[in-house]
Design a protein around this motif. Structure first.
Motif, short mmCIF file in Angstrom:
data_model
loop_
_atom_site.label_atom_id
_atom_site.label_comp_id
_atom_site.label_asym_id
_atom_site.label_seq_id
_atom_site.Cartn_x
_atom_site.Cartn_y
_atom_site.Cartn_z
N PHE A 1 -33.76 0.97 26.35
CA PHE A 1 -34.75 2.01 26.66
C PHE A 1 -36.14 1.58 26.17
CE2 PHE A 1 -36.98 5.91 25.43
CZ PHE A 1 -36.76 6.76 26.51
N ASN A 2 -36.20 1.03 24.99
CA ASN A 2 -37.48 0.59 24.43
C ASN A 2 -37.99 -0.70 25.06
OD1 ASN A 2 -38.41 2.48 22.21
ND2 ASN A 2 -36.23 2.26 21.78
N ALA A 3 -37.09 -1.49 25.61
CA ALA A 3 -37.49 -2.73 26.27
C ALA A 3 -38.05 -2.49 27.67
CB ALA A 3 -36.30 -3.69 26.35
N LEU A 4 -37.67 -1.37 28.28
CA LEU A 4 -38.04 -1.10 29.67
C LEU A 4 -38.62 0.31 29.81
CD1 LEU A 4 -34.80 -2.63 31.15
CD2 LEU A 4 -37.10 -3.56 31.47
N PRO A 5 -39.88 0.50 29.47
CA PRO A 5 -40.45 1.84 29.45
C PRO A 5 -40.63 2.51 30.81
CG PRO A 5 -42.11 0.21 28.93
CD PRO A 5 -40.81 -0.52 28.99
N LYS A 6 -40.50 1.78 31.91
CA LYS A 6 -40.67 2.38 33.25
C LYS A 6 -39.33 2.63 33.95
CE LYS A 6 -45.15 0.22 33.97
NZ LYS A 6 -45.90 -0.75 34.76
N THR A 7 -38.24 2.28 33.30
CA THR A 7 -36.92 2.36 33.91
C THR A 7 -36.27 3.71 33.67
OG1 THR A 7 -36.64 -0.03 33.64
CG2 THR A 7 -34.63 1.26 33.92
N LYS A 8 -35.54 4.18 34.67
CA LYS A 8 -34.74 5.40 34.54
C LYS A 8 -33.41 5.02 33.88
CE LYS A 8 -32.47 9.01 37.24
NZ LYS A 8 -32.27 9.54 38.61
N PHE A 9 -33.03 5.76 32.85
CA PHE A 9 -31.78 5.51 32.14
C PHE A 9 -30.81 6.67 32.35
CE2 PHE A 9 -34.43 2.41 30.21
CZ PHE A 9 -33.57 1.38 29.87
N ILE A 10 -29.57 6.31 32.60
CA ILE A 10 -28.51 7.29 32.84
C ILE A 10 -27.33 6.97 31.94
CG2 ILE A 10 -26.84 8.17 34.54
CD1 ILE A 10 -28.91 7.32 36.72
N LEU A 11 -26.79 7.99 31.31
CA LEU A 11 -25.55 7.85 30.54
C LEU A 11 -24.50 8.73 31.18
CD1 LEU A 11 -23.86 6.85 28.13
CD2 LEU A 11 -24.76 8.79 26.83
N HIS A 12 -23.38 8.13 31.53
CA HIS A 12 -22.27 8.87 32.12
C HIS A 12 -21.41 9.47 31.00
CE1 HIS A 12 -22.81 7.61 36.31
NE2 HIS A 12 -23.33 6.52 35.77
N LYS A 13 -21.52 10.77 30.83
CA LYS A 13 -20.79 11.43 29.74
C LYS A 13 -19.28 11.36 29.93
CE LYS A 13 -22.33 15.53 28.76
NZ LYS A 13 -23.00 16.85 28.75
N ASN A 14 -18.82 11.29 31.17
CA ASN A 14 -17.37 11.20 31.40
C ASN A 14 -16.85 9.77 31.30
OD1 ASN A 14 -18.61 10.32 33.82
ND2 ASN A 14 -16.81 10.92 35.02
N LEU A 15 -17.75 8.83 31.00
CA LEU A 15 -17.37 7.42 30.87
C LEU A 15 -17.66 6.89 29.47
CD1 LEU A 15 -18.83 6.05 34.24
CD2 LEU A 15 -16.58 7.05 33.84
N THR A 16 -17.87 7.79 28.55
CA THR A 16 -18.08 7.43 27.16
C THR A 16 -17.46 8.51 26.29
OG1 THR A 16 -19.72 6.73 25.50
CG2 THR A 16 -20.35 8.56 26.93
N THR A 17 -17.12 8.15 25.07
CA THR A 17 -16.54 9.15 24.17
C THR A 17 -16.66 8.67 22.73
OG1 THR A 17 -14.67 10.64 23.84
CG2 THR A 17 -14.14 8.31 24.25
#
Length: 173
Positions: A135-151
């Motif tokens: 996130f800090n390396a790419l300030p113009k990028t959209k970031f998505i976290l899949h809550k159903n794919l992490t726990t």
């Protein structure tokens, strides 16, 4: 659109090994389904492996997390067999000896990804740290976290991590 998908530390020791927990097993099929749906012509796949050795207990992490895990080239370090086809399709694999992958973040800086999706284990530890570094390396990028794919093994800490990420503008799906 230039996209990337990052699978963080979905390794046997976190699933059913030395640090394994039931919820980690439950997301396996969801992750495999998502990986199978990726268009590898338009999406780069990056995979991280938590990787430790006998000096683990000398590290800051090892002094606070007293269980040796993901020791390189052991069964616990490996991913489940069903992930082998995706290891072959990965654009790059990163081996890290701490919570986040600074190497991945530095690598990503050389590309102009419009969107990067994340999943894996453990949501409030390695996934959180790896996502924040990218996130800090790419300030113009959209970031998505899949809550159903992490726990996580700790729902309260996971929810706190989700809240922090959302407050930074990370999209939680």
């Amino acid at each position: 659109m230039k996209k990337a998908f990052v699978l963080v530390d979905y390794q046997n020791d976190f699933i059913d090994g030395s640090l394994g927990f039931q919820k980690a097993k439950l997301i396996k099929e969801n992750i495999l389904e998502k990986l199978s749906s990726l268009d590898f012509q338009t999406t780069h796949l990056f995979i991280t492996f938590d990787t430790h050795d006998e000096r683990y207990f000398e590290s800051r992490e090892g002094k606070h997390l007293y269980t040796l895990h993901c020791q390189k080239n052991t069964q616990g370090w490996q991913m489940p067999n069903e992930f082998e086809p995706f290891l072959q399709k990965a654009t790059k694999i990163f081996y890290k000896n701490t919570f986040g992958s600074l190497e991945l973040a530095n690598f990503l800086q050389d590309f102009e990804y419009e969107e990067i999706e994340f999943c894996g284990l453990i949501s409030h530890i390695c996934v959180f740290h790896t996502l924040i570094l990218a996130f800090n390396a790419l300030p113009k990028t959209k970031f998505i976290l899949h809550k159903n794919l992490t726990t996580s093994f700790d729902e309260s800490l996971q929810n706190s991590a989700f809240a922090l990420l959302a407050s930074y503008g990370v999209e939680l799906l």
